[in-house]
Design an enzyme around this catalytic site. Structure first.
Site, PDB file in Angstrom:
ATOM      1  CG  ASP A  94      -1.982   1.014   1.235  1.00 17.11           C
ATOM      2  OD1 ASP A  94      -2.138   1.707   0.214  1.00 17.11           O
ATOM      3  OD2 ASP A  94      -2.652   1.145   2.283  1.00 17.11           O
TER       4      ASP A  94
ATOM      5  CB  THR B 280       9.275  10.677  -8.762  1.00 21.99           C
ATOM      6  OG1 THR B 280       9.830  11.838  -9.366  1.00 21.99           O
ATOM      7  CG2 THR B 280       9.681  10.586  -7.318  1.00 21.99           C
TER       8      THR B 280
ATOM      9  CE  LYS C 251      -3.694   4.880   0.951  1.00 26.87           C
ATOM     10  NZ  LYS C 251      -3.140   3.955   1.940  1.00 26.87           N
TER      11      LYS C 251
ATOM     12  CG  ASP D 137       6.470  12.566  -7.161  1.00 29.62           C
ATOM     13  OD1 ASP D 137       6.480  13.390  -8.097  1.00 29.62           O
ATOM     14  OD2 ASP D 137       7.106  12.704  -6.104  1.00 29.62           O
TER      15      ASP D 137
HETATM   16  O1  S5P Z   1      -8.975   5.447   2.037  1.00 25.06           O
HETATM   17  C1  S5P Z   1      -8.217   4.653   2.565  1.00 25.06           C
HETATM   18  C2  S5P Z   1      -7.269   3.937   1.840  1.00 25.06           C
HETATM   19  C3  S5P Z   1      -6.499   2.989   2.484  1.00 25.06           C
HETATM   20  S1  S5P Z   1      -5.520   1.953   1.522  1.00 25.06           S
HETATM   21  N1  S5P Z   1      -8.311   4.403   3.896  1.00 25.06           N
HETATM   22  C4  S5P Z   1      -7.525   3.498   4.546  1.00 25.06           C
HETATM   23  O2  S5P Z   1      -7.700   3.311   5.746  1.00 25.06           O
HETATM   24  N2  S5P Z   1      -6.571   2.825   3.848  1.00 25.06           N
HETATM   25  C5  S5P Z   1      -5.618   1.897   4.524  1.00 25.06           C
HETATM   26  O3  S5P Z   1      -6.348   0.816   5.065  1.00 25.06           O
HETATM   27  C6  S5P Z   1      -4.844   2.526   5.679  1.00 25.06           C
HETATM   28  O4  S5P Z   1      -3.636   3.043   5.250  1.00 25.06           O
HETATM   29  C7  S5P Z   1      -4.651   1.364   6.619  1.00 25.06           C
HETATM   30  O5  S5P Z   1      -3.495   0.657   6.274  1.00 25.06           O
HETATM   31  C8  S5P Z   1      -5.841   0.469   6.365  1.00 25.06           C
HETATM   32  C9  S5P Z   1      -6.959   0.635   7.361  1.00 25.06           C
HETATM   33  O6  S5P Z   1      -6.566   0.229   8.623  1.00 25.06           O
HETATM   34  P1  S5P Z   1      -7.573   0.267   9.889  1.00 25.06           P
HETATM   35  O7  S5P Z   1      -6.700  -0.058  11.054  1.00 25.06           O
HETATM   36  O8  S5P Z   1      -8.127   1.645   9.967  1.00 25.06           O
HETATM   37  O9  S5P Z   1      -8.588  -0.810   9.604  1.00 25.06           O
END
Ligand code: S5P
Length: 453
Positions: free
Chosen positions: A295, A304, A297, A300
């Site tokens: 993940d 990059t 994300k 850029d």
């Molecule tokens: O919109 C988003 C996108 C992602 S990928 N909201 C999120 O929470 N995430 C990811 O999903 C976030 O970075 C984390 O790794 C996970 C959610 O984790 P939780 O502990 O809140 O369930």
């Protein structure tokens, strides 16, 4: 309070319902036309109406009242004044300047808000209002409607789990008016026939494609693999193992591996990253049959992103089956991940106040659909069938955290968003028994999928 019938007869005199041949917004001809706005011209009747609506809600618990714009705004205001329950106002469109808030007024997260609607036809305006209100982390349970046009709107909302109370149905209105000779037998018959011939809105349960069906549409090898694992393991669960040591992560991967289709990683939070850790993780993934989903994300310019993907200490391109990427830098930036890694773009985020509004999401989808290496999107609402939907922000015991995260239940995201894969982080890794918890989420996710397919 005057009784319902008396109220209707008085309201009728204000011209709230007309009979004849009317062309509705949808192009359909209707033998009657309803417009409840004139009620606001009679303070007496508006007050009566508000008391009737409040009476319908006598057993409901709510802390806020919100009217669907515009016709229900005076009704909601009157209800607020009569009940001392605070009002919030939903804008029809964002101001386009300043805070761009869609809801005006003072409210707090998790407060329960009752919605007020004048006339319900398809339920579409209500669905939109519910979405806006829920986006602000308010809860909607009950909806009160003055008149049901009996065209499926109430059933649609009930199907989605809301309680809907209505003061009158159009059939009831016709009966009362006929009883008081305000309508001829012939007119009443014509309207009843019109109503019987019409569930204009289909109330059939909206279904989604199964994983088997999606497998026929998805051509990317990673999407195919993911769907195959889902079917084999009867799981649509992705565990987001957001821990900071490699030992902890490997332990969790081992414990939850049988329940999941993929482990989602934030490799840059691992404090003791090493190539040995990566190979151990790959071994567990192979043994337990799940994919590795980094993940990262990316966000850029293409050049990059390519360096971040291939170089540095993590060398993501060498081991990740899937990655996440923003599309903020445009379509070209996504191409750099090549053809073999499955790219999941971020179309809509789960956090409060995110900038990924409807227009952003639409553009992100457009880019994703055109890119050959994108298998789906992270989003909090439905996607076109061509893209797999990954939904984070899933937790069965919490509604959010203090840092903006907003949680939904597996049931809700499968029913309302038709999601394909749920991403669960703290719900699993922060529990005292991650293995048992992963099994709970696997089961809940699979059952919710089955119920909606
Ligand atoms: O919109 C988003 C996108 C992602 S990928 N909201 C999120 O929470 N995430 C990811 O999903 C976030 O970075 C984390 O790794 C996970 C959610 O984790 P939780 O502990 O809140 O369930």
């Amino acid at each position: 309070m005057i009784n319902k019938e008396e109220f209707l007869l008085k309201a009728y005199k204000l011209g709230i319902i007309k009979f004849g041949d009317f062309t509705l917004k949808s192009g359909i001809h209707s033998p009657f036309y309803v417009d409840l706005r004139p009620l606001a011209s009679s303070p007496e009747l508006l007050r009566e109406l508000s008391n009737h609506l409040l009476y319908l809600l006598k057993d409901s618990q709510y802390e806020l009242i919100c009217g669907v714009p515009y016709a229900a705004l005076p009704m909601a205001t009157a209800m607020s004044l009569e009940s001392d329950v605070p009002l919030i106002v939903k804008r029809k469109e964002s101001k386009g300047y300043g805070t761009k808030k869609m809801l005006e007024g003072i409210f707090e997260e998790n407060q329960v808000c009752v919605l007020v609607e004048d006339v319900i036809t398809s339920g579409k305006s209500l669905v939109e209002t519910i979405e806006e209100v829920e986006k602000e982390a308010l809860k909607v349970k009950d909806i009160v409607v003055v008149l049901d046009r009996q065209q499926g709107g109430i059933e649609l909302l009930k199907n989605r789990g809301y309680n809907v109370f209505h003061l009158f149905s159009i059939g009831e209105v016709i009966d009362i008016l006929y009883k008081h000779s305000l309508l001829s037998a012939e007119e009443a018959k014509k309207i009843k026939e019109f109503l019987e011939g019409k569930p204009m809105v289909s109330i059939q349960k909206v279904t989604r494609s199964s994983y088997e069906e999606k497998l026929k549409v998805q051509t990317h090898p990673v999407a195919q693999k993911l769907l195959q694992i889902a079917m084999q393991k009867e799981s649509n669960l992705i565990a987001s193992l957001d821990v900071t040591s490699s030992a902890e992560l490997l332990d969790l991967a081992e414990k939850t591996g049988d329940q999941i289709v993929a482990v989602k990683l934030h490799t840059d939070i691992i404090s003791d990253f090493s190539s040995e850790y990566v190979s151990e993780l790959k071994n567990i993934a192979k043994e337990k049959n799940f994919l590795l989903f980094e993940d990262r994300k990316f966000g850029d310019i293409g050049n990059t992103q390519q360096l971040q993907f291939e170089k540095g200490i993590y060398k993501i391109s060498e081991w990740a089956d899937m990655i996440t990427s923003h599309v903020i830098a445009g379509a070209e930036s996504v191409k750099v991940f090549g053809e073999t890694t499955g790219v999941v773009t971020i179309a809509e985020m789960s956090s409060k106040g995110t900038l990924t509004d409807g227009a952003y999401k639409a553009k992100a989808i457009e880019i994703s659909e055109k890119a050959g290496n994108v298998i789906g999107c992270v989003a909090q609402s439905k996607l076109p069938e061509t893209l797999l939907l990954f939904t984070p922000g899933v937790n069965m015991t919490s509604s959010g955290d203090s840092k903006g995260q907003q949680f939904n239940t597996p049931e809700k995201v499968f029913k309302e968003y038709h999601t394909d894969f749920i991403i669960v982080g703290r719900g699993i890794y922060a529990s005292s028994d991650p293995q048992a918890e992963a099994e709970k989420y696997r089961k809940a996710g699979w059952e919710s999928y089955k119920n909606n397919v």
